[in-house]
Design an enzyme around this catalytic site. Sequence first.
Site, PDB file in Angstrom:
ATOM      1  N   CYS A   5       0.732  -1.237  -0.084  1.00  0.00           N
ATOM      2  CA  CYS A   5       0.139  -0.041   0.134  1.00  0.00           C
ATOM      3  C   CYS A   5       0.914   1.226   0.063  1.00  0.00           C
ATOM      4  O   CYS A   5       2.106   1.100   0.202  1.00  0.00           O
ATOM      5  CB  CYS A   5      -1.129   0.032   1.436  1.00  0.00           C
ATOM      6  SG  CYS A   5      -1.959  -1.475   1.440  1.00  0.00           S
ATOM      7  N   GLY A  37      -0.370   0.822  -5.153  1.00  0.00           N
ATOM      8  CA  GLY A  37      -1.744   0.140  -5.009  1.00  0.00           C
ATOM      9  C   GLY A  37      -2.616   0.718  -6.112  1.00  0.00           C
ATOM     10  O   GLY A  37      -2.723   1.956  -5.932  1.00  0.00           O
ATOM     11  N   ASN A 111       0.453   0.815   5.823  1.00  0.00           N
ATOM     12  CA  ASN A 111       1.258   0.131   4.880  1.00  0.00           C
ATOM     13  C   ASN A 111       1.918  -1.032   5.707  1.00  0.00           C
ATOM     14  O   ASN A 111       3.002  -0.454   6.393  1.00  0.00           O
ATOM     15  CB  ASN A 111       2.133   1.021   3.907  1.00  0.00           C
ATOM     16  CG  ASN A 111       2.953   0.338   3.127  1.00  0.00           C
ATOM     17  OD1 ASN A 111       4.007   0.838   2.898  1.00  0.00           O
ATOM     18  ND2 ASN A 111       2.568  -0.879   2.769  1.00  0.00           N
ATOM     19  N   GLY A 112       1.781  -2.088   5.388  1.00  0.00           N
ATOM     20  CA  GLY A 112       2.658  -3.084   5.957  1.00  0.00           C
ATOM     21  C   GLY A 112       1.658  -4.321   6.237  1.00  0.00           C
ATOM     22  O   GLY A 112       0.731  -4.417   5.781  1.00  0.00           O
ATOM     23  N   TYR A 252      12.580  -3.419  -6.650  1.00  0.00           N
ATOM     24  CA  TYR A 252      11.504  -3.338  -7.285  1.00  0.00           C
ATOM     25  C   TYR A 252      10.115  -2.472  -7.165  1.00  0.00           C
ATOM     26  O   TYR A 252       9.808  -1.488  -7.913  1.00  0.00           O
ATOM     27  CB  TYR A 252      10.595  -4.807  -7.533  1.00  0.00           C
ATOM     28  CG  TYR A 252       9.167  -4.874  -8.263  1.00  0.00           C
ATOM     29  CD1 TYR A 252       8.912  -4.670  -9.651  1.00  0.00           C
ATOM     30  CD2 TYR A 252       8.114  -4.836  -7.604  1.00  0.00           C
ATOM     31  CE1 TYR A 252       8.296  -4.614 -10.415  1.00  0.00           C
ATOM     32  CE2 TYR A 252       6.843  -4.883  -8.005  1.00  0.00           C
ATOM     33  CZ  TYR A 252       6.821  -4.663  -9.593  1.00  0.00           C
ATOM     34  OH  TYR A 252       5.637  -4.560 -10.224  1.00  0.00           O
TER      35      TYR A 252
HETATM   36  P1  AMP Z   1       6.919 -13.624 -12.324  1.00  0.00           P
HETATM   37  O1  AMP Z   1       8.338 -14.212 -12.220  1.00  0.00           O
HETATM   38  O2  AMP Z   1       6.329 -14.169 -13.457  1.00  0.00           O
HETATM   39  O3  AMP Z   1       6.144 -13.941 -11.125  1.00  0.00           O
HETATM   40  O4  AMP Z   1       7.113 -11.949 -12.562  1.00  0.00           O
HETATM   41  C1  AMP Z   1       8.305 -11.098 -12.061  1.00  0.00           C
HETATM   42  C2  AMP Z   1       8.185  -9.917 -12.458  1.00  0.00           C
HETATM   43  O5  AMP Z   1       6.920  -9.439 -11.616  1.00  0.00           O
HETATM   44  C3  AMP Z   1       9.371  -9.024 -12.158  1.00  0.00           C
HETATM   45  O6  AMP Z   1      10.150  -8.905 -13.356  1.00  0.00           O
HETATM   46  C4  AMP Z   1       8.839  -7.671 -11.367  1.00  0.00           C
HETATM   47  O7  AMP Z   1       8.897  -6.732 -12.499  1.00  0.00           O
HETATM   48  C5  AMP Z   1       7.311  -8.216 -11.287  1.00  0.00           C
HETATM   49  N1  AMP Z   1       7.147  -8.251  -9.876  1.00  0.00           N
HETATM   50  C6  AMP Z   1       7.952  -8.714  -8.910  1.00  0.00           C
HETATM   51  N2  AMP Z   1       7.195  -8.794  -7.746  1.00  0.00           N
HETATM   52  C7  AMP Z   1       6.045  -8.185  -7.762  1.00  0.00           C
HETATM   53  C8  AMP Z   1       5.057  -7.717  -6.968  1.00  0.00           C
HETATM   54  N3  AMP Z   1       5.281  -8.003  -5.610  1.00  0.00           N
HETATM   55  N4  AMP Z   1       4.115  -7.432  -7.198  1.00  0.00           N
HETATM   56  C9  AMP Z   1       3.996  -7.073  -8.633  1.00  0.00           C
HETATM   57  N5  AMP Z   1       4.767  -7.225  -9.717  1.00  0.00           N
HETATM   58  C10 AMP Z   1       5.955  -7.952  -9.069  1.00  0.00           C
END
Ligand code: AMP
Length: 476
Positions: A5, A37, A111-112, A252
């Site tokens: 969040c 979010g 957030n958390g 990320y």
């Molecule tokens: P996947 O390995 O198909 O699950 O997707 C990984 C990709 O999703 C990564 O390259 C990130 O850009 C993105 N990603 C990683 N962690 C998250 C997360 N917690 N929420 C949304 N997207 C994520």
Amino acid sequence: MKEECGVAGIILPSDRPQSNNVAFKLYYALYALQHRGQESTGIVVHDGISPKSIKGMGLVPDVYTKDSLVRLIGNVGVGHVRYSTTGGSKLENCQPFVLNFKGGTIAIAHNGNLVNAKVLKDELECEGRIFVSDSDTEVIGHLLVKELLRHGSVESIRNVMRKLVGSYSLVIYINGSLYAVRDPFGFKPLCFGEVDGGYAIVSESVALDTLNSTLVRDVRPGEVIVFKGNGLESHQIVTEPHPANCVFEFIYFARPDSVIDGKLVYKVRENIGRELAREYQVEADIVSPVPDSGITSAIGYARESGIKYIEGLMKNRYIGRTFILPGQELRETAVRLKMNAIKDNVKGKRVVLVDDSIVRGTTARRIIDMVRSAGASEIHARVGSPAIVAPCYLGIDMATRQELIASYKTIKEVENLINADSLGYLSIDGLMRALECNKNDMCIGCLTGEYPVEIPGENCRIKQARLDYFNEPKRS
Ligand code: AMP
């Protein structure tokens, strides 16, 4: 339920007529935090008489209209954007939570993720408290109200903090003042700046930039700051905090233009790329990012290696993150909708493809297939994070252990599965060099399976009970 969040709170001096536009400022702050979010959002404003709120499912620009914001008159307010993928996608869970009680009103944005929310909720339900949501934030709200009936605000917050296990960066409105609260580990970011004679408290500094406010500082782990219309008071509730900032914010989650705990995220990601280039050299013609999350690290990789940077993929900017779509099949379709290869840039080329992380492996596999179909002769995948081997219980919605590809496959197996000619994950030491910090100062539970707090069934890397650290509130 796990949540990612963004939170915001703004308080302006009550004696200025222009201070009544807090709702608009919150709207802009939340817009800047939209990446944290996209499921729902809410703003609660108080005018000294009663709270007024707007909440809705969807994106910030879809939930609020100019007319609705004009009606939210008040000089102080709290806002929230929410991103939850594991069930609970309903309006009842939309924050901020407002609780009216005998001693006034509180509004709370969190957030958390609390590890012990269920235990605390059970206790409260046995006492007859009724919950309208399945969010752990409501648990915090009820605990706080119970305390406020007997104690002052800061003492009440301290007493609640003693009970909470997990991550929490909170912005709380209590009877005319705003409170910023960060857990003793400082898992999730929270900072504040000055704006129009008052203050803005936000998850990430980009929201302060949007408001043309200047970053004053981060809220410290274990600190409670009280913001009144014309000043602030700091209470270091936990006198021996143990910083364990979430490493995934830097890898990320956060925006690259944010400064978190003194570190510019862009710089960290560029360093990550440089470290990757040092750790995994390869003969190649081009370095291409997986947009958008791999861009900054790909730039770092190209600078360090001297290999030409060029975009081999283009992203459809009008689609949200693929992760949001439920179900594996839909997620795979979304990858194709989201990304397209630029054939002329990759055809016949040996490509270093840089992305921030591999979670389930679905995205990497699809993208590599796409770049290969576009004619690349070799694809060397470089990942800006070490292998993610364990779930996050502290606020990043990642995946279950069974879904995390690196938790059950070797790197060689992942390389084969994603169909790369070579695969290199950044080492934990390399990541720490990129962050310019020590791994004891970060939460790297997803990379090691050892967490800074006790989580049932998991290893805790810190052995002593942490609740000893709570002292009587002191003014500083
Ligand atoms: P996947 O390995 O198909 O699950 O997707 C990984 C990709 O999703 C990564 O390259 C990130 O850009 C993105 N990603 C990683 N962690 C998250 C997360 N917690 N929420 C949304 N997207 C994520």
